[in-house]
Design an enzyme around this catalytic site. Structure first.
Site, mmCIF file in Angstrom:
data_model
loop_
_atom_site.group_PDB
_atom_site.id
_atom_site.type_symbol
_atom_site.label_atom_id
_atom_site.label_comp_id
_atom_site.label_asym_id
_atom_site.label_seq_id
_atom_site.Cartn_x
_atom_site.Cartn_y
_atom_site.Cartn_z
ATOM 1 N N THR A 109 -0.709 -3.185 -5.795
ATOM 2 C CA THR A 109 -0.552 -1.760 -5.505
ATOM 3 C C THR A 109 -1.272 -1.346 -4.231
ATOM 4 O O THR A 109 -2.023 -2.111 -3.643
ATOM 5 C CB THR A 109 -1.101 -0.928 -6.678
ATOM 6 O OG1 THR A 109 -0.634 0.402 -6.531
ATOM 7 C CG2 THR A 109 -2.603 -0.930 -6.728
ATOM 8 N N SER B 52 3.823 0.420 2.866
ATOM 9 C CA SER B 52 4.922 -0.245 2.148
ATOM 10 C C SER B 52 5.826 -1.042 3.085
ATOM 11 O O SER B 52 6.503 -1.975 2.653
ATOM 12 C CB SER B 52 5.750 0.772 1.362
ATOM 13 O OG SER B 52 6.634 1.496 2.193
ATOM 14 N N CYS C 138 3.053 -4.317 3.670
ATOM 15 C CA CYS C 138 2.528 -5.070 2.530
ATOM 16 C C CYS C 138 3.644 -5.388 1.530
ATOM 17 O O CYS C 138 4.295 -4.471 1.023
ATOM 18 C CB CYS C 138 1.421 -4.274 1.843
ATOM 19 S SG CYS C 138 0.763 -5.091 0.379
ATOM 20 N N THR D 182 3.521 -3.654 -2.004
ATOM 21 C CA THR D 182 3.555 -2.192 -2.029
ATOM 22 C C THR D 182 4.992 -1.741 -1.789
ATOM 23 O O THR D 182 5.641 -2.228 -0.868
ATOM 24 C CB THR D 182 2.630 -1.622 -0.924
ATOM 25 O OG1 THR D 182 1.309 -2.118 -1.118
ATOM 26 C CG2 THR D 182 2.614 -0.108 -0.934
#
Length: 181
Positions: free
Chosen positions: A5, A162, A165, A168
């Site tokens: 996350t 996002s 990564c 994410t």
């Protein structure tokens, strides 16, 4: 350990915001894309919290932190210190694989996996999780050079994370505490 996350917290002029993506990863597999890893806690929901790491461990930490917050009568600083003391004393808790961000309108803290309580140098932006450094960098740049409100800043920073990564995603959820709402 924390590849599941990205959580970003921002304490701005008009409000405090916490945001997180929705991806839950197990190894190299995405298990869920719409998970919620942030909460409003405390009396009247005046404290925001989010976690990164093992979900089961994080729920245990949330429960423990809420008890500390209740005992401290919603005083976030006292609750964070008391929480850290409890965490360090308990052999089981010291083995939990989770981190938390907590904030209200006065304070913002990162609660580490070893019981540390860290307030960011700038006192207003903190991030955890696999995409935390990307989100933190984006938030600092947008805070310094952008013209976004608090919620937009958090959402855009998480969107940038996002894109970089792989743990994410862009299913972003936010919670806010506003001064005049």
């Amino acid at each position: 350990m924390f590849k599941a996350t990205t959580i970003l917290a921002y304490k701005g002029k008009n409000g405090s915001i916490i945001g997180g993506d929705g991806q839950v990863t197990f190894g190299n597999t995405v298990l869920k894309g719409t998970a919620t890893k942030i909460r409003k806690i405390g009396k009247d929901g005046k404290v925001l919290a989010g976690f990164a790491g093992s979900t089961t461990d994080a729920f245990n930490l949330f429960d423990m932190f809420e008890k500390c917050l209740e005992s401290a009568k919603n005083d976030l600083l006292k609750a964070a210190v008391d929480f850290s003391k409890e965490w360090r004393k308990d052999k089981y808790l010291r083995k939990l694989e989770a981190m938390m961000l907590v904030l209200d309108r006065e304070h913002i803290f990162l609660l580490s996996g070893v019981g540390d309580v860290v307030e960011p140098d700038d006192g207003k932006i903190a991030a955890i999780g696999s995409g935390g450094n990307y989100a933190l960098s984006a938030a600092r740049a947008l805070d310094k050079f952008g013209n976004l409100n608090e919620e937009e800043l958090v959402k855009e920073s998480l969107k940038i994370a996002s894109e970089i990564c792989i743990y994410t995603n862009n299913h972003i959820k936010t919670y806010a505490i506003w001064d005049n709402k």
